[in-house]
Design a protein around this motif. Structure first.
Motif, short mmCIF file in Angstrom:
data_model
loop_
_atom_site.label_atom_id
_atom_site.label_comp_id
_atom_site.label_asym_id
_atom_site.label_seq_id
_atom_site.Cartn_x
_atom_site.Cartn_y
_atom_site.Cartn_z
N UNK A 38 29.31 56.19 20.93
CA UNK A 38 28.53 55.38 21.86
C UNK A 38 27.38 56.20 22.44
N UNK A 39 26.31 55.51 22.79
CA UNK A 39 25.10 56.19 23.26
C UNK A 39 25.21 56.52 24.76
N UNK A 40 24.40 57.47 25.24
CA UNK A 40 24.40 57.79 26.67
C UNK A 40 24.10 56.60 27.56
N UNK A 41 23.18 55.72 27.14
CA UNK A 41 22.85 54.57 27.97
C UNK A 41 24.03 53.60 28.05
N UNK A 42 24.81 53.50 26.98
CA UNK A 42 26.01 52.67 27.01
C UNK A 42 27.06 53.28 27.94
N UNK A 43 27.20 54.60 27.89
CA UNK A 43 28.13 55.27 28.79
C UNK A 43 27.74 55.07 30.24
N UNK A 44 26.46 55.23 30.53
CA UNK A 44 25.99 55.08 31.90
C UNK A 44 26.21 53.65 32.40
N UNK A 45 25.82 52.66 31.58
CA UNK A 45 25.98 51.27 31.98
C UNK A 45 27.45 50.91 32.16
N UNK A 46 28.29 51.32 31.22
CA UNK A 46 29.71 50.99 31.29
C UNK A 46 30.40 51.61 32.49
N UNK A 47 30.13 52.90 32.72
CA UNK A 47 30.77 53.58 33.85
C UNK A 47 30.38 52.94 35.17
N UNK A 48 29.11 52.63 35.35
CA UNK A 48 28.66 52.17 36.65
C UNK A 48 28.88 50.67 36.87
N UNK A 49 29.01 49.91 35.81
CA UNK A 49 29.48 48.54 35.97
C UNK A 49 30.91 48.54 36.49
N UNK A 50 31.74 49.42 35.91
CA UNK A 50 33.13 49.54 36.36
C UNK A 50 33.18 50.04 37.81
N UNK A 51 32.34 51.02 38.12
CA UNK A 51 32.26 51.56 39.48
C UNK A 51 31.90 50.45 40.47
N UNK A 52 30.91 49.64 40.12
CA UNK A 52 30.48 48.56 41.00
C UNK A 52 31.57 47.53 41.23
N UNK A 53 32.29 47.16 40.18
CA UNK A 53 33.36 46.16 40.32
C UNK A 53 34.49 46.68 41.20
N UNK A 54 34.90 47.92 40.97
CA UNK A 54 35.99 48.49 41.79
C UNK A 54 35.55 48.63 43.24
N UNK A 55 34.31 49.09 43.45
CA UNK A 55 33.79 49.27 44.81
C UNK A 55 33.71 47.92 45.54
N UNK A 56 33.30 46.87 44.83
CA UNK A 56 33.20 45.55 45.46
C UNK A 56 34.55 45.08 45.97
N UNK A 57 35.60 45.35 45.21
CA UNK A 57 36.95 44.97 45.62
C UNK A 57 37.39 45.77 46.85
N UNK A 58 37.13 47.08 46.83
CA UNK A 58 37.61 47.95 47.90
C UNK A 58 36.85 47.77 49.21
N UNK A 59 35.59 47.34 49.13
CA UNK A 59 34.78 47.21 50.34
C UNK A 59 34.77 45.78 50.88
N UNK A 60 35.46 44.86 50.21
CA UNK A 60 35.40 43.44 50.56
C UNK A 60 35.77 43.17 52.02
N UNK A 61 36.80 43.84 52.53
CA UNK A 61 37.25 43.57 53.90
C UNK A 61 36.23 43.99 54.95
N UNK A 62 35.43 44.99 54.63
CA UNK A 62 34.46 45.51 55.61
C UNK A 62 33.05 44.97 55.38
N UNK A 63 32.90 44.05 54.45
CA UNK A 63 31.57 43.65 54.03
C UNK A 63 30.74 43.07 55.17
N UNK A 64 31.29 42.17 55.95
CA UNK A 64 30.51 41.52 57.01
C UNK A 64 30.02 42.54 58.04
N UNK A 65 30.91 43.42 58.45
CA UNK A 65 30.53 44.42 59.44
C UNK A 65 29.45 45.35 58.90
N UNK A 66 29.59 45.80 57.66
CA UNK A 66 28.61 46.72 57.08
C UNK A 66 27.28 46.03 56.84
#
Length: 308
Positions: A38-66
């Motif tokens: 796999x290419x570097x751009x695929x690695x970058x996109x894949x890793x950070x899409x996963x990062x964004x999805x996990x972060x969205x779940x973990x920050x959901x409870x604090x979203x309004x305040x933040x």
């Protein structure tokens, strides 16, 4: 607890957090080797899409305040930090690993402590630069050892790509540390999750070129394997490692925070030697010892006798 006792505890916990962050971040260097097709751009996109999805779940409870707390300038800062410290950095890093090897990339990026320490020495109330010179000299000597060896062996491209990663992550580390110092009401964990959320949104823009950049076609099992690797990297390196790093960034002065990055270098080099099933060369041992010496010297410079 006395003021001195609290200072000592904060510094100690910050150093421990920096070491743990380095241990997790060192795993990043294995991902390009595990996904060679796999290419570097695929690695970058894949890793950070996963990062964004996990972060969205973990920050959901604090979203309004933040959301109510952060202004437009904070969101602009998050966008810039996410791009330079995550997407741009990881693209260069992946190219460095694929062209120069894990050990080369990890130790070249060991210049980060030198650059960030120099930048941090300009902050108000920072340790005077002359006290930091031994650390800077030791770290620079370590970089010179490894760069000389690999330029001699013909892997200059790996060194150049690693230099690109070095520049982008320096910009991120300095900016991130300064924003954490301003935003007292946002925890280190929340800032990490917000960074992940914005990085995930930016990674969406990479998804199309990542899938159409001329890379070989992959089978379904290969894509599932790729997804497992990038999700693991997102969880261990981005979520966990960044959380510890943000704690260290808030607890330590920038001149000492920069030195903590060397633990990513050391752990990545260790993982690289294990992956390549070899012992480090003499010049690599020298480079590692010099880098460790640079960290120790910087920590001593920030001791109680030189604190303020």
């Amino acid at each position: 607890m006395s003021l001195f006792g609290r200072w000592t505890l904060n510094i100690s916990l910050g150093i421990i957090a920096g070491i743990i962050a380095g241990a997790f971040w060192g795993l990043v260097f294995l991902a390009p080797e595990l996904t060679r097709g796999f290419t570097p751009i695929q690695l970058s996109a894949g890793r950070y899409l996963a990062y964004g999805l996990i972060a969205a779940i973990l920050v959901a409870r604090s979203w309004r305040r933040l959301f109510a707390m952060l202004a437009w300038r904070e969101w602009k800062a998050l966008a810039w930090l996410s791009f330079t410290g995550n997407i741009m950095y990881y693209f260069f890093l992946a190219k460095a690993v694929q062209t120069g090897g894990i050990a080369t990339a990890s130790i070249v990026i060991g210049l980060l402590p030198v650059v960030i320490t120099l930048v941090g020495s300009r902050d108000a109330g920072a340790i005077p630069l002359p006290r930091l010179l031994p650390s800077i000299v030791l770290s620079s000597a370590g970089l010179f050892c490894i760069s000389w060896q690999h330029m001699q062996s013909g892997s200059l491209a790996g060194v150049l790509y690693a230099s690109g990663a070095l520049a982008s992550w320096t910009a991120y580390a300095v900016g991130n540390s300064r924003w954490l110092a301003r935003l007292k009401a946002v925890t280190a964990h929340e800032w990490s999750m917000l960074t992940g959320l914005v990085t995930g949104a930016e990674a969406l823009l990479l998804a199309v070129p990542a899938l159409s950049c001329g890379a070989p076609q992959h089978s379904t099992p290969e894509w599932l394997y790729f997804a497992a690797v990038v999700t693991s990297v997102a969880l261990l390196c981005s979520i966990t490692g960044n959380g510890f790093w943000n704690y260290a960034s808030r607890a330590l002065p920038l001149t000492l925070t920069g030195q903590m990055i060397v633990f990513e270098t050391l752990f990545a080099a260790l993982y690289g030697f294990l992956w390549e099933e070899r012992w480090p060369a003499i010049v690599e041992v020298m480079a590692i010892l010099l880098l460790v010496g640079g960290v120790a010297s910087c920590a001593l410079a920030h001791g109680p006798k030189t604190s303020h």
